[in-house]
Enzyme design. Structure first.
Site, PDB file in Angstrom:
ATOM      1  N   THR A   1       2.669  21.895  -9.889  1.00 38.05           N
ATOM      2  CA  THR A   1       3.823  21.749 -10.586  1.00 38.05           C
ATOM      3  C   THR A   1       4.347  20.333 -10.399  1.00 38.05           C
ATOM      4  O   THR A   1       4.436  19.868  -9.169  1.00 38.05           O
ATOM      5  CB  THR A   1       5.083  22.727 -10.107  1.00 38.05           C
ATOM      6  OG1 THR A   1       4.576  23.914 -10.300  1.00 38.05           O
ATOM      7  CG2 THR A   1       6.197  22.630 -11.015  1.00 38.05           C
TER       8      THR A   1
ATOM      9  N   ASN B   1      -0.358  -6.053   1.302  1.00 35.29           N
ATOM     10  CA  ASN B   1       0.746  -5.602   1.654  1.00 35.29           C
ATOM     11  C   ASN B   1       1.303  -6.323   2.851  1.00 35.29           C
ATOM     12  O   ASN B   1       2.421  -6.256   3.047  1.00 35.29           O
ATOM     13  CB  ASN B   1       0.780  -3.807   1.902  1.00 35.29           C
ATOM     14  CG  ASN B   1      -0.291  -3.587   2.601  1.00 35.29           C
ATOM     15  OD1 ASN B   1      -1.529  -3.700   2.443  1.00 35.29           O
ATOM     16  ND2 ASN B   1      -0.218  -2.963   3.780  1.00 35.29           N
TER      17      ASN B   1
ATOM     18  N   GLN C   1       1.755  -3.117  -4.237  1.00 37.33           N
ATOM     19  CA  GLN C   1       2.555  -3.805  -3.831  1.00 37.33           C
ATOM     20  C   GLN C   1       2.701  -5.064  -4.919  1.00 37.33           C
ATOM     21  O   GLN C   1       3.575  -5.761  -4.980  1.00 37.33           O
ATOM     22  CB  GLN C   1       2.141  -4.730  -2.832  1.00 37.33           C
ATOM     23  CG  GLN C   1       1.957  -3.949  -1.449  1.00 37.33           C
ATOM     24  CD  GLN C   1       3.502  -3.632  -0.782  1.00 37.33           C
ATOM     25  OE1 GLN C   1       4.479  -4.348  -1.318  1.00 37.33           O
ATOM     26  NE2 GLN C   1       3.469  -2.698   0.154  1.00 37.33           N
TER      27      GLN C   1
ATOM     28  N   GLY D   1       0.998   6.372  -3.383  1.00 38.44           N
ATOM     29  CA  GLY D   1       0.041   5.321  -3.621  1.00 38.44           C
ATOM     30  C   GLY D   1      -1.032   5.797  -2.866  1.00 38.44           C
ATOM     31  O   GLY D   1      -2.308   5.727  -3.203  1.00 38.44           O
ATOM     32  N   THR D   2      -1.023   6.517  -1.672  1.00 37.92           N
ATOM     33  CA  THR D   2      -1.905   7.075  -0.794  1.00 37.92           C
ATOM     34  C   THR D   2      -2.916   8.021  -1.487  1.00 37.92           C
ATOM     35  O   THR D   2      -4.021   7.709  -1.644  1.00 37.92           O
ATOM     36  CB  THR D   2      -1.429   7.706   0.454  1.00 37.92           C
ATOM     37  OG1 THR D   2      -0.760   6.707   1.202  1.00 37.92           O
ATOM     38  CG2 THR D   2      -2.680   8.404   1.164  1.00 37.92           C
TER      39      THR D   2
ATOM     40  N   SER E   1       3.027   2.918  -6.852  1.00 42.98           N
ATOM     41  CA  SER E   1       3.798   3.895  -6.014  1.00 42.98           C
ATOM     42  C   SER E   1       5.041   3.429  -6.513  1.00 42.98           C
ATOM     43  O   SER E   1       5.591   2.338  -6.223  1.00 42.98           O
ATOM     44  CB  SER E   1       3.490   3.629  -4.515  1.00 42.98           C
ATOM     45  OG  SER E   1       4.349   4.301  -3.700  1.00 42.98           O
ATOM     46  N   ALA E   2       6.018   4.522  -6.447  1.00 42.66           N
ATOM     47  CA  ALA E   2       7.438   4.228  -7.068  1.00 42.66           C
ATOM     48  C   ALA E   2       8.347   3.700  -5.921  1.00 42.66           C
ATOM     49  O   ALA E   2       9.394   2.785  -6.309  1.00 42.66           O
ATOM     50  CB  ALA E   2       7.911   5.638  -7.548  1.00 42.66           C
ATOM     51  N   HIS E   3       8.178   3.903  -4.632  1.00 43.91           N
ATOM     52  CA  HIS E   3       8.989   3.890  -3.750  1.00 43.91           C
ATOM     53  C   HIS E   3       8.931   2.261  -3.314  1.00 43.91           C
ATOM     54  O   HIS E   3       9.751   1.548  -2.621  1.00 43.91           O
ATOM     55  CB  HIS E   3       8.994   4.643  -2.311  1.00 43.91           C
ATOM     56  CG  HIS E   3       7.893   4.085  -1.604  1.00 43.91           C
ATOM     57  ND1 HIS E   3       7.927   3.592  -0.367  1.00 43.91           N
ATOM     58  CD2 HIS E   3       6.775   4.654  -1.358  1.00 43.91           C
ATOM     59  CE1 HIS E   3       6.888   3.766   0.424  1.00 43.91           C
ATOM     60  NE2 HIS E   3       6.050   4.339  -0.582  1.00 43.91           N
TER      61      HIS E   3
ATOM     62  N   CYS F   1       2.953   1.155   8.294  1.00 48.60           N
ATOM     63  CA  CYS F   1       2.326   2.484   8.827  1.00 48.60           C
ATOM     64  C   CYS F   1       1.667   2.525  10.111  1.00 48.60           C
ATOM     65  O   CYS F   1       1.377   3.315  10.837  1.00 48.60           O
ATOM     66  CB  CYS F   1       0.992   2.867   7.853  1.00 48.60           C
ATOM     67  SG  CYS F   1       1.274   2.699   6.219  1.00 48.60           S
TER      68      CYS F   1
HETATM   69  N1  PLP Z   1      -1.425   1.041  -0.836  1.00 48.77           N
HETATM   70  C1  PLP Z   1      -0.730  -0.308  -0.300  1.00 48.77           C
HETATM   71  C2  PLP Z   1      -1.120  -1.593  -0.664  1.00 48.77           C
HETATM   72  C3  PLP Z   1       0.522   0.026   0.189  1.00 48.77           C
HETATM   73  O1  PLP Z   1       1.353  -1.083   0.806  1.00 48.77           O
HETATM   74  C4  PLP Z   1       1.020   1.197   0.449  1.00 48.77           C
HETATM   75  C5  PLP Z   1       2.474   1.537   1.231  1.00 48.77           C
HETATM   76  O2  PLP Z   1       2.607   0.895   2.139  1.00 48.77           O
HETATM   77  C6  PLP Z   1       0.224   2.312  -0.061  1.00 48.77           C
HETATM   78  C7  PLP Z   1      -0.994   1.948  -0.692  1.00 48.77           C
HETATM   79  C8  PLP Z   1       0.488   3.727   0.232  1.00 48.77           C
HETATM   80  O3  PLP Z   1       1.633   4.074  -0.615  1.00 48.77           O
HETATM   81  P1  PLP Z   1       2.376   5.401  -0.303  1.00 48.77           P
HETATM   82  O4  PLP Z   1       3.535   5.160   0.453  1.00 48.77           O
HETATM   83  O5  PLP Z   1       3.190   5.746  -1.827  1.00 48.77           O
HETATM   84  O6  PLP Z   1       1.377   6.429   0.055  1.00 48.77           O
END
Ligand code: PLP
Length: 388
Positions: A237, A151, A179, A71-72, A199-201, A325
């Site tokens: 890759t 989030n 989210q 996601g970042t 974001s997959a996780h 984070c």
């Molecule tokens: N954006 C939001 C709203 C999130 O909650 C998060 C992760 O907590 C991210 C971006 C970042 O995603 P990633 O951990 O896959 O880099």
């Protein structure tokens, strides 16, 4: 002691079905998707299959999906990619003051490069006011970025309304839907977005993989330069196991989403009600209704969030205060401050995020354990003594 995981917004466990789907990509199907022999082409086929699944979930076309490392990266790609590619048209970006650090810090880095960013305030529930967006647009604005769901406190933003405003003004519109995707319906056409981060996780897929939806025709510069992967927009890759796992997670989410959202909303509301009944001087953060089905965020007066977390951990319960984070920093959450909370209230915040393996028994356990923890901490609290 049985551990109770209530921090699904930080990350989700990888679904066993997802792991099973990923495993062959490490062994028999290990090819490089750029290789022309069958090993490579099989890997390429698996990636393209996953791309279709991700696109389907958000009502996009497969070629509009670019896989990223999470996601970042998707947020950085969207913001910097559009800002730099459209610099000749203008240097102004509009965002909200409650975005994830991935958006806020991308904006700050753009400010250092001469861009101007407007960080819009939110109301007491964390909602962005669409009219504020309309008023902030100038002839130099090239991009609006407002998250679909927050989030920390789970508020769901009026993305469709903002999408209409962006379209009328001819400004690109990005939403961070990290989210939201897999948890609530996300349709890029209904929302009217040009770019959307995933974001997959956060949806029972693996860590280190995500995607950016890029509407056809959107002008943005490549995020990484090198090979021709991802239509030359993101060289390197491909993370084949990760992408394949992401595809499987999305497929499962699509099947289970509506039932799961209903189940979690019920558990969420039980927990909110129980906490408000059992603990005094407590408030719910975020919107009471326009919120993610799995998010509970409360501020408990006269207690430190970190102390509650540590005490909960001793009881085997994992929760969070602020976003994952920033859990090692003692700075107040910028999101809670934006709602108008004092730094003390922000420090006394506690977030529970529920998921696939959460049940009523676990909710009951939190309701049993947390009130005495709060009472114990308050009895020792200098915050309460000062208040008396
Ligand atoms: N954006 C939001 C709203 C999130 O909650 C998060 C992760 O907590 C991210 C971006 C970042 O995603 P990633 O951990 O896959 O880099």
């Amino acid at each position: 002691m049985k551990r109770i995981y209530l921090d699904y917004a930080a990350t989700t466990p990888t679904h066993p079905e997802v792991v099973k789907t990923m495993l062959p990509c490490f062994t028999e199907a290990f090819g490089n998707p750029s290789s022309i022999y069958s090993y490579g082409q099989e890997a390429k086929g698996a990636i393209e299959e996953a791309r279709v699944k991700v696109a389907n979930l958000i009502n996009a076309r497969a070629e509009e999906i670019a896989f990223t490392s999470g996601g970042t990266e998707a947020d950085n790609f969207a913001l910097k990619g559009v800002a730099f590619a459209n610099e000749n048209r203008g240097n102004h970006i509009i965002t909200s003051s409650i975005e994830h650090h991935a958006v806020i810090e991308s904006c700050k880095s753009l400010e250092k490069r001469g861009f101007r960013v407007t960080y819009l305030p939110v109301d007491e529930y964390g909602l962005v006011t669409p009219d504020d967006i309309r008023r902030a647009i100038t002839n130099k604005t090239t991009l609006i970025s407002v998250m679909q769901a927050n989030n920390e406190m789970g508020t769901i933003e009026p993305i469709t309304e903002i999408g209409k405003i962006a379209k009328e003004a001819g400004v690109y519109f990005h939403t961070d839907a990290v989210q939201a995707v897999g948890h609530i319906p996300v349709d890029v056409n209904e929302l009217g977005v040009d770019l959307l981060s995933m974001s997959a996780h956060k949806l029972y897929g693996p860590k280190g993989v995500g995607a950016l939806y890029i509407r056809k025709g959107t002008k943005l510069v490549a995020f990484m330069h090198g090979g021709e992967q991802e239509r030359r927009r993101r060289a390197s890759t491909e993370n084949v196991p990760g992408i394949v796992g992401f595809g499987k997670a999305v497929e499962l989410a699509q099947q289970e989403m509506s039932e799961e959202a209903e189940r979690l909303t019920y558990l969420r509301d039980q927990l909110i009600k129980g906490l408000l009944e059992r603990i005094d001087h407590i408030r719910l953060n975020g919107h009471p209704l326009k919120r993610l089905p799995n998010n509970i965020n409360v501020s408990v007066d006269y207690v430190e969030g970190e102390s509650m977390l540590l005490n909960l951990d001793l009881e085997g319960i994992c929760a969070s205060t602020g976003s994952a984070c920033s859990s090692s920093s003692l700075e107040s959450s910028h999101v809670l401050l934006a709602l108008g909370l004092s730094p003390e209230q922000a420090h006394g915040s506690l977030r529970f995020t529920l998921g696939k393996w959460t049940n009523e028994e676990e909710i009951g356990r939190v309701l049993e354990v947390l009130p005495p923890i709060v009472a114990k901490l308050r009895a020792m609290s200098p915050l309460l003594k000062n208040h008396r």
